[in-house]
Scaffold this active site. Structure first.
Site, mmCIF file in Angstrom:
data_model
loop_
_atom_site.group_PDB
_atom_site.id
_atom_site.type_symbol
_atom_site.label_atom_id
_atom_site.label_comp_id
_atom_site.label_asym_id
_atom_site.label_seq_id
_atom_site.Cartn_x
_atom_site.Cartn_y
_atom_site.Cartn_z
ATOM 1 N N TYR A 1 57.625 38.400 41.050
ATOM 2 C CA TYR A 1 56.998 37.357 40.232
ATOM 3 C C TYR A 1 57.824 36.076 40.233
ATOM 4 O O TYR A 1 57.285 34.971 40.236
ATOM 5 C CB TYR A 1 56.803 37.839 38.788
ATOM 6 C CG TYR A 1 55.775 38.932 38.603
ATOM 7 C CD1 TYR A 1 55.175 39.570 39.684
ATOM 8 C CD2 TYR A 1 55.377 39.318 37.320
ATOM 9 C CE1 TYR A 1 54.241 40.564 39.502
ATOM 10 C CE2 TYR A 1 54.443 40.311 37.126
ATOM 11 C CZ TYR A 1 53.875 40.936 38.213
ATOM 12 O OH TYR A 1 52.942 41.923 38.010
ATOM 13 N N GLU B 1 54.827 46.460 46.440
ATOM 14 C CA GLU B 1 55.466 47.478 47.270
ATOM 15 C C GLU B 1 54.468 48.068 48.248
ATOM 16 O O GLU B 1 53.329 48.332 47.880
ATOM 17 C CB GLU B 1 55.895 48.674 46.399
ATOM 18 C CG GLU B 1 57.160 48.520 45.623
ATOM 19 C CD GLU B 1 57.327 49.725 44.710
ATOM 20 O OE1 GLU B 1 57.617 50.822 45.228
ATOM 21 O OE2 GLU B 1 57.114 49.551 43.500
#
Length: 758
Positions: free
Chosen positions: A78, A176
């Site tokens: 982020y 991921e």
DNA sequence: ACGGTTTCGACT
DNA sequence: TAGTCGAAA
């Protein structure tokens, strides 16, 4: 060889700040050997649930295979997304926070610079400022009064689209992925043997190779180079070396194309790859040769293992005194099974040895979408109106995301679920959990909002218990809602040939963001009235039924359900709805009941009348079609133009339209063009063409073709569609009904027998 | 008052 | 089978 992985990763395993709300005192208490419960067979599975041993397949152990698996983990993702938006933040200690009102907001991602000055996840903004006064705090975007994670989701998709180019790719979370690079590595090894390679990219030489000793004074890069092209390496090590090259390449590509850095682990299975990716961060990669596995696990704290970060890990520590993964080695498989059940016992035995047969799933898209918000402490919602307000916000967001999914991936969701947390004061059973509720999902913001409210009310009734549900009105002083979320699941790809369905759901595929409005409009035209308040259980009653309700009952009435209706109205009605719906698509049997207008025991009289009206499905479909605007736009040409133009879909598995039809002239773009009407008279033609075009052979993985998907479509969804589209669906359904497609392997097979499960 | 999601296994 | 719950990441 001592690996210092323990120190390195002992700070915090994962990358993002997804804190774990582990309730230590609730750790599962496992009966020790010989103290099994009365049935003498209960244990706990690896997630703490009970298992029934007689149903458990015998787990098979996998020895280490020659797979090359990578786990790629974005670095403080982020933060990177915000830094890309605001490049001046690059290199500065920074963090992303949300809601700065309470103690400066919660940190949800922390840059590595900030981590260096002691800022940790789990801190509030205030503490972070204290620890690191120069820290730059960036607010997470807010929309509709709640955190809006879309920019991060989109950024994650960018990454996936780069990473999915070299092998099977599984989107494991927003930041991921797992990659199965076995094939790519084998190919590379065959074409360009590493020992003949001289110039490695500098970046590859920065790889960390577990177990590779870097002697004092020697250059790490030199050692890595030697390791990479060592001619006496095992075949497995050579494959891993190739994997390292490929992953490095991919990481550089990600950086070039998205400006994001990531870290990666390369190993022979997912578990080890995941472990490795967290070992050297940021922007580095770690290889786990088989020979290093034992040493790695010997000192690895048990809680670092995936799935052992919670109660099961605690139980391992407190009950068996297991502190590192290596400590597990002293227990026999049987012993572990006695404590934790067959599944978990075998799983533990295997992971202690670095064995995990988990497959990399080829999945690039999420399986569900959810939107939620918490209302901690004093913010708890105390009135139905405030709940409705927030539900409306959440549903709006959900609708938007559903729409983009339809737009981009051609998927529709079939189930709407509401989750809430609430407290209750006073009453004895005030610990009761607020139950989650779900129902078939109807597209359109308003419908989702209405249904969500109904689900909430059903949940609230259960939560309060029947005495309490009276005498509260809108105000109350005995309950408060501390979190709300709505989610959409059971996403299925829509068959590529059902073009009118595509049009129905949005009609504007080439443009993605602007079509929400039109979506609602179209759908509202098709089903203008909300049945919710009349005990009809919106979403559960076929379209034709709804169309006969002239009055717009709206939200107010549905709220009334709480006060006036039979507490079970929603759920009992749900059952009825499903009965009706399944009868619509079943070729015979229950359909006869409807055709002959046999009394239906649970439907009110008014509904009986409607049941009889539907007796000829085909006829109804035709009739309704006459009045609809949709019809003129249902065109194969139109659809394929649109479809063709929007082939940027991420999901590789989706059916590709072959050139034969996809190449129809691309002149006409939108609704004004009158197209060739869909030949309802020759529906099978279309079916057949599609069948031939979309044969299994076109699928990269040969298993997810449209006919499989269509069988997964909930009949009640079909009943939500306009009649002519329903008709189309019926046509598609019938020839495709086939006995249950091979079921996926059971969980144990899935985990332990990769060779069997596919 | 460690938020917002997502996935998964088990129970029913 | 589908809905619901809880664990885990």
């Amino acid at each position: 060889m001592t690996l210092n992985v323990v120190e390195k990763s002992s700070g915090r395993g994962g990358e993002e700040l997804w804190s774990r709300w582990l309730v230590e005192e609730d750790a599962v208490m496992i009966p020790p050997k010989g103290v099994l419960d009365s049935q003498g067979k209960k244990g706990k599975n690896r997630f703490g649930g009970k298992i029934r041993e007689e149903e458990m397949p015998v787990a098979r152990r996998e020895t280490c295979d020659g797979r090359v698996i990578a786990h790629v983990d974005m670095d403080c993702f982020y933060v990177q997304v915000e830094q890309r938006k605001q490049p001046n933040l690059r290199g500065l200690p920074s963090a992303v926070i949300q809601y700065n009102s309470y103690k400066g907001g919660a940190l949800i991602a922390v840059s590595y610079e900030a981590r260096r000055c002691g800022v940790k996840r789990s801190m509030r903004g205030d503490e972070a400022k204290e620890a690191c006064p120069q820290i730059q705090l960036v607010q997470v975007p807010v929309a509709r009064g709640k955190a809006d994670l879309n920019s991060y989701r989109n950024a994650g998709s960018e990454v996936v689209s780069v990473l999915s180019q070299k092998g099977r790719c599984e989107r494991a979370s927003i930041d991921e992925v797992y990659l199965d690079l076995t094939h790519a590595a084998e190919t590379m090894l065959m074409e360009t043997p590493l020992d003949s390679m001289q110039d490695f990219e500098d970046e590859v030489l920065k790889s960390h190779v577990l177990g590779l000793e870097i002697k004092d004074g020697s250059d790490a890069k030199d050692e890595v180079r030697k390791w990479l092209c060592r001619s006496d390496a095992s075949y497995q090590d050579k494959l891993l070396a190739c994997g390292a090259l490929i992953v490095c390449d991919l990481r550089m590509k990600v950086l070039k194309e998205t400006e994001f850095t990531c870290s990666a682990g390369i190993a022979h299975n997912k578990m080890l790859a995941k472990l490795a990716s967290a070992m050297n961060k940021p922007a580095q990669q770690t290889v786990v040769p088989q020979s290093s596995v034992e040493g790695l696990l010997a000192s690895l704290p048990i809680k670092k293992m995936k799935h052992l970060g919670g109660k099961l890990g605690s139980s391992l520590q407190s009950d068996l005194g297991v502190n590192t993964v290596g400590d597990l080695l002293q227990f026999s498989e049987e012993k572990l099974q006695q404590w934790y059940g067959i599944n978990t016992g075998t799983w533990l035995w295997n992971i202690a040895r670095g064995i995990s047969g988990e497959e990399v799933e080829g999945r690039l898209l999420p399986k569900s979408h959810g939107s939620g918000k918490t209302f901690p402490g004093p913010q708890a919602l105390k009135t139905v109106d405030s709940v409705q307000h927030w539900l409306n916000q959440l549903c709006e967001e959900l609708n938007e995301r559903l729409h983009s999914d339809l737009d981009q991936n051609k998927r529709i969701a079939q189930t709407l679920t509401l989750h809430a947390r609430a407290y209750k004061t006073g009453d004895s059973d005030s610990h009761r959990k607020f139950p989650s509720k779900s129902c078939p999902l109807r597209y359109g913001t308003r419908k989702i909002q209405e249904d969500a409210l109904i689900l909430f009310q059903a949940g609230l009734r259960d939560f309060l218990g029947f005495y309490n549900c009276k005498a509260h009105g809108n105000e109350n002083n005995n309950w408060g809602v501390t979190s709300l979320s709505v989610s959409a699941s059971k996403l299925v790809s829509i068959p590529s040939g059902t073009h009118s369905i595509v049009k129905y759901f949005g009609g504007s595929f080439p443009s993605s963001s602007t079509s929400n409005q039109s979506l609602d409009v179209v759908i509202d035209e098709a089903a203008p009235s909300s049945p919710s308040g009349s005990g009809n259980c919106s979403g559960l009653v076929p379209n034709e039924f709804e169309l006969e309700y002239p009055e717009d009952t709206g939200m107010k009435d549905s709220k009334a359900c709480l006060d006036q209706q039979d507490p079970l109205c929603h759920l009992s009605c749900k059952a009825d709805g499903l009965t009706e719906e399944s009868s619509l698509v079943s070729p015979s049997g229950s359909e006869d009941r409807i055709l002959h207008n046999e009394p239906h025991r649970d439907l009110p009289a008014t509904d009986l009348r409607r049941v009889s009206n539907i007796s000829s499905l085909k006829a109804v479909g035709k009739k309704k079609t006459a009045g609809k605007k949709l019809q003129g736009n249902c065109s194969i040409v139109h659809f394929f133009n649109n479809y063709h133009n929007s082939q940027s879909s991420l999901e590789q598995k989706n059916v590709k339209i072959s050139s034969s039809l996809g190449s129809h002239s691309a002149d006409n773009s939108h609704s004004t063009c009158i197209q060739v009407e869909m030949p309802a008279e020759h529906p099978h033609e279309e079916f057949d063409t599609n069948k031939s075009r979309c044969s299994v052979g076109n699928m990269p993985q040969g298993r997810q073709d449209w006919s499989y998907n269509i069988n997964e479509i909930d009949p009640s969804i079909i009943n939500e569609l306009p009649p002519e589209i329903q008709q189309e669906f019926q046509i598609w359904l019938r020839p495709h009904k086939r006995p249950n497609v091979a079921k996926r392997g059971s969980s144990i097979t899935h985990y332990f027998s990769p060779d069997k499960s596919r």
